[in-house]
Design a protein around this motif. Structure first.
Motif, PDB file in Angstrom:
ATOM      1  N   ALA A 229      47.023  41.673  53.917  1.00 45.44           N
ATOM      2  CA  ALA A 229      46.541  42.674  52.965  1.00 45.44           C
ATOM      3  C   ALA A 229      46.006  42.005  51.702  1.00 45.44           C
ATOM      4  N   ARG A 230      46.681  40.928  51.264  1.00 42.52           N
ATOM      5  CA  ARG A 230      46.222  40.208  50.073  1.00 42.52           C
ATOM      6  C   ARG A 230      44.905  39.495  50.331  1.00 42.52           C
ATOM      7  N   ALA A 231      44.621  39.162  51.581  1.00 43.78           N
ATOM      8  CA  ALA A 231      43.403  38.444  51.919  1.00 43.78           C
ATOM      9  C   ALA A 231      42.170  39.331  51.773  1.00 43.78           C
ATOM     10  N   THR A 232      42.352  40.629  51.726  1.00 49.48           N
ATOM     11  CA  THR A 232      41.221  41.531  51.518  1.00 49.48           C
ATOM     12  C   THR A 232      41.054  41.771  50.030  1.00 49.48           C
ATOM     13  N   CYS A 233      39.873  42.159  49.649  1.00 50.22           N
ATOM     14  CA  CYS A 233      39.586  42.425  48.233  1.00 50.22           C
ATOM     15  C   CYS A 233      39.754  43.914  47.961  1.00 50.22           C
ATOM     16  N   ALA A 234      40.674  44.242  47.083  1.00 51.00           N
ATOM     17  CA  ALA A 234      40.917  45.640  46.716  1.00 51.00           C
ATOM     18  C   ALA A 234      39.642  46.264  46.164  1.00 51.00           C
ATOM     19  N   ASN A 235      39.378  47.488  46.555  1.00 46.91           N
ATOM     20  CA  ASN A 235      38.244  48.285  46.068  1.00 46.91           C
ATOM     21  C   ASN A 235      36.874  47.760  46.478  1.00 46.91           C
ATOM     22  N   ALA A 236      36.817  46.820  47.408  1.00 48.66           N
ATOM     23  CA  ALA A 236      35.537  46.233  47.808  1.00 48.66           C
ATOM     24  C   ALA A 236      34.569  47.281  48.346  1.00 48.66           C
ATOM     25  N   GLU A 237      35.102  48.286  49.042  1.00 44.95           N
ATOM     26  CA  GLU A 237      34.233  49.297  49.638  1.00 44.95           C
ATOM     27  C   GLU A 237      34.385  50.671  48.991  1.00 44.95           C
ATOM     28  N   ALA A 238      35.072  50.716  47.868  1.00 45.29           N
ATOM     29  CA  ALA A 238      35.215  51.985  47.142  1.00 45.29           C
ATOM     30  C   ALA A 238      33.904  52.298  46.429  1.00 45.29           C
ATOM     31  N   PRO A 239      33.533  53.567  46.336  1.00 50.04           N
ATOM     32  CA  PRO A 239      32.305  53.917  45.611  1.00 50.04           C
ATOM     33  C   PRO A 239      32.363  53.380  44.179  1.00 50.04           C
ATOM     34  N   ALA A 240      31.396  52.560  43.832  1.00 52.36           N
ATOM     35  CA  ALA A 240      31.401  51.872  42.538  1.00 52.36           C
ATOM     36  C   ALA A 240      31.408  52.839  41.365  1.00 52.36           C
ATOM     37  N   GLN A 241      30.764  53.973  41.512  1.00 54.48           N
ATOM     38  CA  GLN A 241      30.710  54.926  40.409  1.00 54.48           C
ATOM     39  C   GLN A 241      32.063  55.582  40.130  1.00 54.48           C
ATOM     40  N   GLU A 242      33.013  55.439  41.053  1.00 50.83           N
ATOM     41  CA  GLU A 242      34.331  56.039  40.882  1.00 50.83           C
ATOM     42  C   GLU A 242      35.373  55.055  40.350  1.00 50.83           C
ATOM     43  N   LEU A 243      35.000  53.793  40.196  1.00 42.51           N
ATOM     44  CA  LEU A 243      35.951  52.765  39.776  1.00 42.51           C
ATOM     45  C   LEU A 243      35.833  52.458  38.287  1.00 42.51           C
ATOM     46  N   GLN A 244      36.940  52.022  37.708  1.00 40.22           N
ATOM     47  CA  GLN A 244      36.932  51.498  36.349  1.00 40.22           C
ATOM     48  C   GLN A 244      36.257  50.126  36.370  1.00 40.22           C
ATOM     49  N   ARG A 245      35.700  49.725  35.251  1.00 39.34           N
ATOM     50  CA  ARG A 245      35.001  48.435  35.176  1.00 39.34           C
ATOM     51  C   ARG A 245      35.875  47.281  35.643  1.00 39.34           C
ATOM     52  N   LYS A 246      37.126  47.260  35.194  1.00 38.56           N
ATOM     53  CA  LYS A 246      38.026  46.151  35.531  1.00 38.56           C
ATOM     54  C   LYS A 246      38.193  46.028  37.044  1.00 38.56           C
ATOM     55  N   ALA A 247      38.403  47.133  37.731  1.00 37.33           N
ATOM     56  CA  ALA A 247      38.583  47.109  39.186  1.00 37.33           C
ATOM     57  C   ALA A 247      37.306  46.675  39.888  1.00 37.33           C
ATOM     58  N   LEU A 248      36.177  47.117  39.388  1.00 34.23           N
ATOM     59  CA  LEU A 248      34.890  46.763  39.990  1.00 34.23           C
ATOM     60  C   LEU A 248      34.594  45.276  39.795  1.00 34.23           C
ATOM     61  N   ARG A 249      34.861  44.763  38.600  1.00 30.47           N
ATOM     62  CA  ARG A 249      34.674  43.326  38.335  1.00 30.47           C
ATOM     63  C   ARG A 249      35.568  42.493  39.262  1.00 30.47           C
ATOM     64  N   LYS A 250      36.820  42.906  39.351  1.00 30.05           N
ATOM     65  CA  LYS A 250      37.780  42.167  40.169  1.00 30.05           C
ATOM     66  C   LYS A 250      37.344  42.132  41.639  1.00 30.05           C
ATOM     67  N   ALA A 251      36.865  43.251  42.146  1.00 28.14           N
ATOM     68  CA  ALA A 251      36.394  43.311  43.536  1.00 28.14           C
ATOM     69  C   ALA A 251      35.204  42.386  43.749  1.00 28.14           C
ATOM     70  N   LEU A 252      34.255  42.402  42.828  1.00 27.14           N
ATOM     71  CA  LEU A 252      33.056  41.580  42.966  1.00 27.14           C
ATOM     72  C   LEU A 252      33.410  40.099  42.947  1.00 27.14           C
ATOM     73  N   ILE A 253      34.255  39.685  42.008  1.00 30.63           N
ATOM     74  CA  ILE A 253      34.642  38.275  41.922  1.00 30.63           C
ATOM     75  C   ILE A 253      35.425  37.860  43.160  1.00 30.63           C
ATOM     76  N   CYS A 254      36.321  38.709  43.624  1.00 29.55           N
ATOM     77  CA  CYS A 254      37.090  38.425  44.840  1.00 29.55           C
ATOM     78  C   CYS A 254      36.160  38.209  46.033  1.00 29.55           C
ATOM     79  N   LEU A 255      35.183  39.085  46.193  1.00 27.84           N
ATOM     80  CA  LEU A 255      34.250  38.983  47.323  1.00 27.84           C
ATOM     81  C   LEU A 255      33.410  37.709  47.250  1.00 27.84           C
ATOM     82  N   MET A 256      32.957  37.354  46.054  1.00 31.59           N
ATOM     83  CA  MET A 256      32.177  36.119  45.915  1.00 31.59           C
ATOM     84  C   MET A 256      33.057  34.911  46.210  1.00 31.59           C
ATOM     85  N   ASN A 257      34.306  34.935  45.753  1.00 26.38           N
ATOM     86  CA  ASN A 257      35.201  33.819  46.023  1.00 26.38           C
ATOM     87  C   ASN A 257      35.547  33.707  47.502  1.00 26.38           C
TER      88      ASN A 257
END
Length: 191
Positions: free
Chosen positions: A37-65
Motif C-alpha cells: 500500500a505504501r508503494a502506491t502514491c496516495a491520491n494519484a488518480e483522485a480528481p485533481a480539482q477535488e484535492l488540496q494543494r498539499k495532497a496534489l503536490r505530494k502525489a505528483l512528486i511521489c509519481l515522478m520519484n
C-alpha cells in the motif's frame, strides 16, 4: 531418519505443507500488504480539482520519484524555494490564461528561481520546468513522460530538488474545465 522411511516421508510432507501454508498466509519474508500500500502514491488518480494543494503536490512528486526509482535514479527532494517559484508561475498562468514557461509581463524562470534565494551562493546550477494541465496527478505525469522534453526533465540524472505548483483551476483557453494546472521546477546546485 532415512528419507525413504515412511516416517521420514511424512516429516518431509509435513514440512512442505507448513512452508506452503506460511507462504500462502504471507508469513514468510516478502512485502506485506502495508508495504504494498505504501508503494502506491496516495491520491494519484483522485480528481485533481477535488484535492488540496498539499495532497496534489505530494502525489505528483511521489509519481515522478517512482519513475526515477524504476530507472535507478536518485529521488527528487521537495524544496520550498522551488515550490514558491513553481506556485507563483502556476498562479500567473491561471490568472493570465497563459500555458507557457513565461507569460506576458512575467520574469523568466531563472529570475523567478533567483528571487526565492535557491541560487544564493551557488557557483553552478541547472534547472528546468514542466507545465501542463490534467485531470489527475497521474495523468499529468503520464503526459510529461509522453513528451521527450518533459520526460527528460523528470528523469534528468543531475536533478536533486523539485518544487511543484498546482491550481485546481485550469488555464481556461488551453485546458479542459475539469483539469488542474501544474508546474514542476527541477534543479540542482553546487557551491
Amino acid at each position: 531418519m532415512n528419507a525413504g522411511h515412511p516416517l521420514g516421508i511424512l516429516a518431509a510432507v509435513a514440512a512442505l505443507v507448513a512452508v506452503t501454508l506460511a507462504a500462502g498466509l504471507g508469513l514468510l519474508a516478502g512485502p506485506s500488504a502495508d508495504a504494498a500500500a505504501r508503494a502506491t502514491c496516495a491520491n494519484a488518480e483522485a480528481p485533481a480539482q477535488e484535492l488540496q494543494r498539499k495532497a496534489l503536490r505530494k502525489a505528483l512528486i511521489c509519481l515522478m520519484n517512482k519513475q526515477r526509482q524504476e530507472r535507478d535514479l536518485v529521488r527528487l527532494h521537495k524544496n520550498r524555494q522551488l515550490k514558491r517559484a513553481a506556485q507563483r508561475h502556476t498562479n500567473t498562468m491561471v490568472k493570465t490564461d497563459c500555458l507557457l514557461h513565461q507569460c506576458p509581463g512575467e520574469a523568466g524562470i531563472e529570475q523567478r528561481i533567483r528571487r526565492t534565494g535557491y541560487l544564493d551562493e551557488a557557483g553552478r546550477w541547472a534547472y528546468a520546468e514542466n507545465t501542463g494541465c490534467a485531470v489527475t496527478a497521474k495523468a499529468m505525469v503520464n503526459r510529461w513522460l509522453d513528451s521527450d522534453f518533459h520526460r527528460g526533465n523528470v528523469l534528468r540524472r543531475k536533478f536533486r530538488d523539485v518544487g511543484v505548483g498546482v491550481s485546481n483551476q485550469p488555464v481556461a483557453s488551453e485546458c479542459k474545465p475539469d483539469h488542474a494546472t501544474f508546474t514542476a521546477v527541477f534543479a540542482w546546485r553546487k557551491g
